[in-house]
Design a protein around this motif. Structure first.
Motif, PDB file in Angstrom:
ATOM      1  N   PHE A 323       0.827  -1.205   0.000  1.00  0.00           N
ATOM      2  CA  PHE A 323       0.000   0.000   0.000  1.00  0.00           C
ATOM      3  C   PHE A 323       0.862   1.256   0.000  1.00  0.00           C
ATOM      4  O   PHE A 323       0.634   2.192  -0.782  1.00  0.00           O
ATOM      5  CB  PHE A 323      -0.927   0.005   1.225  1.00  0.00           C
ATOM      6  CG  PHE A 323      -2.227   0.730   0.985  1.00  0.00           C
ATOM      7  CD1 PHE A 323      -3.413   0.035   0.894  1.00  0.00           C
ATOM      8  CD2 PHE A 323      -2.265   2.106   0.837  1.00  0.00           C
ATOM      9  CE1 PHE A 323      -4.626   0.698   0.672  1.00  0.00           C
ATOM     10  CE2 PHE A 323      -3.457   2.777   0.618  1.00  0.00           C
ATOM     11  CZ  PHE A 323      -4.642   2.067   0.526  1.00  0.00           C
ATOM     12  N   LEU A 324       1.872   1.292   0.845  1.00  0.00           N
ATOM     13  CA  LEU A 324       2.727   2.479   0.927  1.00  0.00           C
ATOM     14  C   LEU A 324       3.541   2.669  -0.341  1.00  0.00           C
ATOM     15  O   LEU A 324       3.754   3.801  -0.796  1.00  0.00           O
ATOM     16  CB  LEU A 324       3.649   2.363   2.148  1.00  0.00           C
ATOM     17  CG  LEU A 324       2.935   2.426   3.512  1.00  0.00           C
ATOM     18  CD1 LEU A 324       3.922   2.157   4.642  1.00  0.00           C
ATOM     19  CD2 LEU A 324       2.269   3.784   3.700  1.00  0.00           C
ATOM     20  N   THR A 325       4.015   1.574  -0.939  1.00  0.00           N
ATOM     21  CA  THR A 325       4.745   1.675  -2.209  1.00  0.00           C
ATOM     22  C   THR A 325       3.828   2.214  -3.302  1.00  0.00           C
ATOM     23  O   THR A 325       4.235   3.072  -4.105  1.00  0.00           O
ATOM     24  CB  THR A 325       5.294   0.311  -2.624  1.00  0.00           C
ATOM     25  OG1 THR A 325       6.144  -0.200  -1.588  1.00  0.00           O
ATOM     26  CG2 THR A 325       6.106   0.430  -3.912  1.00  0.00           C
ATOM     27  N   GLY A 326       2.600   1.724  -3.330  1.00  0.00           N
ATOM     28  CA  GLY A 326       1.636   2.206  -4.313  1.00  0.00           C
ATOM     29  C   GLY A 326       1.346   3.684  -4.152  1.00  0.00           C
ATOM     30  O   GLY A 326       1.296   4.438  -5.134  1.00  0.00           O
ATOM     31  N   LEU A 327       1.193   4.131  -2.921  1.00  0.00           N
ATOM     32  CA  LEU A 327       0.950   5.554  -2.673  1.00  0.00           C
ATOM     33  C   LEU A 327       2.144   6.398  -3.105  1.00  0.00           C
ATOM     34  O   LEU A 327       1.990   7.490  -3.654  1.00  0.00           O
ATOM     35  CB  LEU A 327       0.665   5.786  -1.186  1.00  0.00           C
ATOM     36  CG  LEU A 327      -0.729   5.413  -0.687  1.00  0.00           C
ATOM     37  CD1 LEU A 327      -0.825   5.624   0.811  1.00  0.00           C
ATOM     38  CD2 LEU A 327      -1.800   6.231  -1.390  1.00  0.00           C
ATOM     39  N   GLY A 328       3.352   5.881  -2.848  1.00  0.00           N
ATOM     40  CA  GLY A 328       4.550   6.613  -3.257  1.00  0.00           C
ATOM     41  C   GLY A 328       4.594   6.827  -4.765  1.00  0.00           C
ATOM     42  O   GLY A 328       4.944   7.907  -5.241  1.00  0.00           O
ATOM     43  N   LEU A 329       4.239   5.800  -5.526  1.00  0.00           N
ATOM     44  CA  LEU A 329       4.216   5.929  -6.984  1.00  0.00           C
ATOM     45  C   LEU A 329       3.148   6.919  -7.437  1.00  0.00           C
ATOM     46  O   LEU A 329       3.360   7.677  -8.389  1.00  0.00           O
ATOM     47  CB  LEU A 329       3.951   4.554  -7.614  1.00  0.00           C
ATOM     48  CG  LEU A 329       5.082   3.539  -7.520  1.00  0.00           C
ATOM     49  CD1 LEU A 329       4.652   2.191  -8.100  1.00  0.00           C
ATOM     50  CD2 LEU A 329       6.340   4.048  -8.242  1.00  0.00           C
ATOM     51  N   ILE A 330       2.015   6.929  -6.753  1.00  0.00           N
ATOM     52  CA  ILE A 330       0.943   7.865  -7.102  1.00  0.00           C
ATOM     53  C   ILE A 330       1.407   9.306  -6.894  1.00  0.00           C
ATOM     54  O   ILE A 330       1.145  10.198  -7.715  1.00  0.00           O
ATOM     55  CB  ILE A 330      -0.310   7.554  -6.276  1.00  0.00           C
ATOM     56  CG1 ILE A 330      -0.951   6.254  -6.759  1.00  0.00           C
ATOM     57  CG2 ILE A 330      -1.333   8.698  -6.379  1.00  0.00           C
ATOM     58  CD1 ILE A 330      -2.061   5.732  -5.880  1.00  0.00           C
ATOM     59  N   VAL A 331       2.086   9.570  -5.770  1.00  0.00           N
ATOM     60  CA  VAL A 331       2.615  10.906  -5.504  1.00  0.00           C
ATOM     61  C   VAL A 331       3.654  11.303  -6.549  1.00  0.00           C
ATOM     62  O   VAL A 331       3.624  12.404  -7.110  1.00  0.00           O
ATOM     63  CB  VAL A 331       3.247  10.978  -4.089  1.00  0.00           C
ATOM     64  CG1 VAL A 331       3.931  12.313  -3.893  1.00  0.00           C
ATOM     65  CG2 VAL A 331       2.181  10.767  -3.031  1.00  0.00           C
ATOM     66  N   TYR A 332       4.563  10.372  -6.863  1.00  0.00           N
ATOM     67  CA  TYR A 332       5.627  10.664  -7.820  1.00  0.00           C
ATOM     68  C   TYR A 332       5.082  10.889  -9.230  1.00  0.00           C
ATOM     69  O   TYR A 332       5.674  11.597 -10.042  1.00  0.00           O
ATOM     70  CB  TYR A 332       6.638   9.508  -7.827  1.00  0.00           C
ATOM     71  CG  TYR A 332       7.912   9.809  -8.584  1.00  0.00           C
ATOM     72  CD1 TYR A 332       8.790  10.791  -8.111  1.00  0.00           C
ATOM     73  CD2 TYR A 332       8.213   9.132  -9.761  1.00  0.00           C
ATOM     74  CE1 TYR A 332       9.962  11.074  -8.814  1.00  0.00           C
ATOM     75  CE2 TYR A 332       9.367   9.415 -10.463  1.00  0.00           C
ATOM     76  CZ  TYR A 332      10.236  10.379  -9.988  1.00  0.00           C
ATOM     77  OH  TYR A 332      11.381  10.669 -10.672  1.00  0.00           O
ATOM     78  N   ALA A 333       3.922  10.311  -9.516  1.00  0.00           N
ATOM     79  CA  ALA A 333       3.308  10.456 -10.842  1.00  0.00           C
ATOM     80  C   ALA A 333       2.980  11.908 -11.157  1.00  0.00           C
ATOM     81  O   ALA A 333       2.885  12.291 -12.327  1.00  0.00           O
ATOM     82  CB  ALA A 333       2.034   9.609 -10.917  1.00  0.00           C
ATOM     83  N   GLY A 334       2.808  12.719 -10.130  1.00  0.00           N
ATOM     84  CA  GLY A 334       2.421  14.103 -10.366  1.00  0.00           C
ATOM     85  C   GLY A 334       3.574  15.094 -10.378  1.00  0.00           C
ATOM     86  O   GLY A 334       3.377  16.289 -10.594  1.00  0.00           O
ATOM     87  N   THR A 335       4.797  14.606 -10.121  1.00  0.00           N
ATOM     88  CA  THR A 335       5.944  15.532 -10.072  1.00  0.00           C
ATOM     89  C   THR A 335       6.438  15.881 -11.467  1.00  0.00           C
ATOM     90  O   THR A 335       6.165  15.172 -12.425  1.00  0.00           O
ATOM     91  CB  THR A 335       7.095  14.885  -9.273  1.00  0.00           C
ATOM     92  OG1 THR A 335       7.470  13.647  -9.896  1.00  0.00           O
ATOM     93  CG2 THR A 335       6.673  14.638  -7.845  1.00  0.00           C
TER      94      THR A 335
END
Length: 335
Positions: A323-335
């Motif tokens: 779950f935390l890895t998935g959230l990290g990728l979601i955040v990075y997707a917007g940078t």
């Protein structure tokens, strides 16, 4: 009105959203020692509405940027007001089911399954409604969260200690799933009422996040007169409850529910404000990291898995990682 100027601040607000959305369930757990969740939920809806109005006349009406609350409300097109109102109605239907799931299966089960499903479906709905961010990273992150949900479901299936506990847990899982499907739609209706491209000078007829949230909260409160009344008369578990029981509640018990609604409202308002810089899909998805916050509360504070087999701990540990890895990728997707 207060407007977010950078992506970093937007992400910070989304993190606060995640904490608020994952923590309000604690107030329901606290109130459950004195009365049922159906009664708690009235104060929860009241707290949400009161908080939205206070924010509209403070953060939403100060500063030189954007339109203040009253002028914004008066110029709004009816279709945008109805869209935000519908978002509140849809959310309320889903959240009542989620509250029922919490009462039967616990926070550590209801939130990861219900809100996790809402996250997965909601990212697709919000992304294709207003594309923003790297789709490969965004949907890879979503895929990891799906795996985390499956692991949580496996853990929940081994949680019950008696046939009665197992039956309640399974019913709670079903309610969480229905709640998640409904919850995935509400954010898009609210986002559609706002001009996400320009909070400083919103398109005429569209509304600011503060106005949208007030209308949303009104939708929650009005629909509660129907939804919660039905649940009180025909509860998912236990005997029917009456309005007399609600009015016999102590002031301190009422305040717990009102505080719970205010906590959720703070997170939601921050999510709407952050959507201008982070985009609706990313703002929604990061806020929906709430299941992990709720799972932490449920596992380590409320001890909802204390008598579960040892294998359950392995499922939960791997669930957190995915779950935390998935959230990290979601955040990075917007940078």
């Amino acid at each position: 009105m207060f407007i977010v100027e950078s992506y970093g601040v937007a992400i910070l607000l989304c993190i606060i959203t995640m904490i608020c959305w994952g923590s309000w369930g604690n107030t329901q757990k606290l109130a459950s020692s004195k009365w049922r969740y159906e009664l708690f939920y009235w104060d929860y809806a009241i707290g949400m509405l009161l908080f939205s109005v206070i924010m509209a006349f403070t953060l939403g009406s100060t500063g030189e940027s954007g339109r203040s609350f009253i002028p914004d409300l008066l110029q709004a097109d009816s279709k945008n007001l109805l869209s935000a109102l519908l978002g509140g109605i849809i959310f309320n239907a889903s959240n009542i089911l989620l509250s029922a799931s919490v009462s039967m299966a616990g926070m550590a089960v209801a939130f990861p399954l219900g809100v996790g499903l809402a996250l997965v479906l909601g990212v697709f709905i919000n992304y294709f409604g207003a594309p923003q961010g790297d789709p490969l990273l965004l949907f890879t992150g979503v895929g990891l969260i799906v795996v985390a949900m499956i692991l949580n479901g496996l853990a929940a299936g081994k949680k019950g200690n008696t046939s009665n506990d197992s039956g309640k847990t399974k019913k709670g899982i079903m309610l969480a799933a229905v709640a998640g499907i409904l919850m995935s739609f509400f954010y898009r209706f609210v986002a559609a009422a706002m001009d996400l491209e320009n909070f400083e000078s919103p398109t005429t007829g569209m509304i600011t996040p503060y106005t949208a949230f007030v209308v949303f909260a009104v939708g929650v409160f009005l629909s509660n007169l129907v939804f919660n009344t039905l649940v009180m008369k025909k509860p998912f578990d236990g005997k029917p409850v009456s309005y007399k029981e609600y009015f016999r509640g102590s002031a301190s018990t009422h305040m717990v529910g009102i505080f719970g609604g205010a906590v959720w409202a703070l997170g939601t308002l921050f999510s709407y404000i952050a959507a201008g810089k982070a985009g609706a899909a990313i703002s929604y998805a990061l806020g929906q990291g709430a299941p992990m916050i709720a799972a932490i509360w449920g596992i380590f504070v409320w001890r909802e898995f204390k008598e579960a087999p040892q294998t359950v701990n392995k499922y939960l540990s791997i669930m957190f990682i995915f779950f935390l890895t998935g959230l990290g990728l979601i955040v990075y997707a917007g940078t």
